[in-house]
Scaffold this active site. Structure first.
Site, mmCIF file in Angstrom:
data_model
loop_
_atom_site.group_PDB
_atom_site.id
_atom_site.type_symbol
_atom_site.label_atom_id
_atom_site.label_comp_id
_atom_site.label_asym_id
_atom_site.label_seq_id
_atom_site.Cartn_x
_atom_site.Cartn_y
_atom_site.Cartn_z
ATOM 1 N N SER B 155 -20.071 -43.936 25.002
ATOM 2 C CA SER B 155 -19.680 -45.575 24.972
ATOM 3 C C SER B 155 -21.316 -46.199 24.664
ATOM 4 C CB SER B 155 -19.161 -45.731 26.076
ATOM 5 O OG SER B 155 -18.556 -47.007 26.123
ATOM 6 N N ASP B 232 -7.940 -44.640 22.924
ATOM 7 C CA ASP B 232 -8.775 -45.192 23.686
ATOM 8 C C ASP B 232 -8.653 -46.837 23.406
ATOM 9 O OD1 ASP B 232 -11.260 -46.473 24.339
ATOM 10 O OD2 ASP B 232 -12.638 -44.900 23.483
ATOM 11 N N HIS B 266 -10.937 -43.448 27.021
ATOM 12 C CA HIS B 266 -12.274 -43.678 27.090
ATOM 13 C C HIS B 266 -12.879 -42.871 28.338
ATOM 14 C CE1 HIS B 266 -15.356 -45.937 25.336
ATOM 15 N NE2 HIS B 266 -15.810 -46.290 26.540
#
Lengths: 301, 288
Positions: B155, B232, B266
């Protein structure tokens, strides 16, 4: 047996899920984690129950132990319940980290104020499997059990008290002889009262000495540098001695330079050959390792 | 004396893990001007040989703890003989006004830049920390092969890994990312962070944008591996924008293996599921 899904995350090709239900044994809402391997989409799968240790919830194991890759590979559903009833508002339940909340010790309490809710033994051996088998693609005849520390104690006693119910049992740093250690004495006197025969019904070492069921193959990993080992809380020697006598196969691996925490117990360590055995305990470990190996090779003894 | 050394560090914890040791250290950072923790996994090989080093950069809200407890990195690191260094995600305890107001800016959200704006510019220098100060400390104190470094992350840390590699041609032998923020100048997260840390000038932002950097990249071949969960929530919220990076890499012929993983989100469950593939990818170049 209604249950609601709390979370679902795809993991290692399968799904790591958490559910909540109203437990009839514990008389409170309880969460439990279920890992469904890819195989579960098309076939019934065996179920391994994982019992966690002091202070854990259903979260610790599923986020820290790296269980899902191996479960996916072997097509095994892993069920990981919480470690005690929650939110029962019992006076004193949050006073200690090793008694009460997060410390159910996998017994059915007989003493007030615990006996209404603290029935983790029946929850784990009866209520939860019924719920799991009714709601997930399980092969109900193929159950096994494992755990860490207090959960290792739980796994051992569930297996020993229910001959034939669990096809395999293993433990990480289990509390092997609770009637002889501070943790066990504190928990058992609180949950079970002063009568030591009541305690012995939940003690793996005592249960092993009276065991006469189908063959059990016990695998135990124990960190040699485990602070609770040196504090005489775990007492594996006592269990091993009884298993030797009773010819219950135990593969006991004392893992050098280890400490107590979860990262020690990544499944990958099982891929390693049995660790070098500390020579100071070889005198009693070696015979049981050989016993274990005989059993693993399918030879009789 | 040790206290005068710029590279002094103290051990916070050490746990044997997968045959090696998962350690956490603390030091006084000269770039960040505060105490910082960082995690180091030492594989069994490190007892006898120098090892390559993979830097792992974590995402928003993380500390040095999340990756080492949740990602299942140690078995693969042990297998491939790789040291994994996992720093924190921002300076800590600097008492900057506003630093704890958002979960996506300030504490736990350093965005791997060197801030130019007040009140961030004194402490929020994660780019220099990751690319200069930390490797110097690691190479001076651990059995590393200093020429064999690689970088990865998740991320915001995926963004960090990509920009560190693109801004330093040849420094990292491998780069990979999980659900990276690929084009921060175009997404809400990036716009918020960059305007706060770097001010209103968008050219300053572009110096820390993987998509922009890739379009100007001319260094040694980079083999980028990216895993992205198809389910996600941040992908659908247009925070990650991998298509933009892929498009540029295609044009510039920068090899990218981009794997869209159906069903994955995620979370750390996603990272855990594919981390051993990434470590293997890094090992291919680090152990060459």
């Amino acid at each position: 047996m209604a249950h609601t899904q709390v979370s679902s995350n795809k993991c290692a090709g399968g799904f790591q899920k958490v559910f909540e239900h109203e437990s009839t044994e514990l008389k409170c809402k309880m969460k439990f984690a279920v890992y469904l391997p890819p195989k579960a989409e098309t076939d019934k799968c065996p179920v391994m129950y994982w019992l966690s240790g002091l202070t854990c919830t259903e979260q610790n194991f599923i986020t820290k132990a790296g269980s899902q890759v191996a479960a996916a590979e072997h097509g095994i559903i892993i069920v990981a319940p919480d470690t005690s009833p929650r939110g029962c508002n019992i006076e004193g339940e949050d006073e200690s980290w090793d008694f009460g909340t997060g410390a159910g010790f996998y017994v059915d309490a007989t003493q007030d104020p615990w006996k209404t809710n603290y029935r983790m033994y029946s929850y784990i051996t009866e209520e939860l499997p019924k719920l799991i088998n009714a709601n997930f693609p399980t092969d109900p005849d193929k159950m096994s059990i494992s755990g860490h520390s207090m959960g290792g104690h739980g796994a051992l006693i569930c297996a020993l008290k229910n001959p034939g119910k669990y096809k395999a049992v293993s433990a990480f740093a289990p509390i092997c002889n609770p009637v002889q250690c501070p943790w066990g004495q504190k928990a058992f006197s609180g949950y079970l009262g002063p009568d030591r025969t009541a305690w012995e019904a939940y003690d793996a070492t005592v249960l092993a000495s009276a065991y006469s069921g189908p063959p059990l193959d016990i695998l135990i990993d124990q960190g040699r540098d485990d602070q609770f080992l040196s504090a005489s809380q775990l007492l594996p020697d006592n269990l091993i001695a009884v298993c030797s006598e009773k010819r219950i196969p135990v593969v006991f691996r004392l893992q050098p330079v280890g400490s107590f925490s979860l990262p020690l117990t990544l499944p990958g360590s099982f891929k390693h050959v049995c660790s070098p055995i500390n020579t100071t305990v070889a005198c009693w470990v070696k015979p049981v390792v050989e016993l274990g190996l005989f059993k693993l090779k399918g030879e009789s003894f």
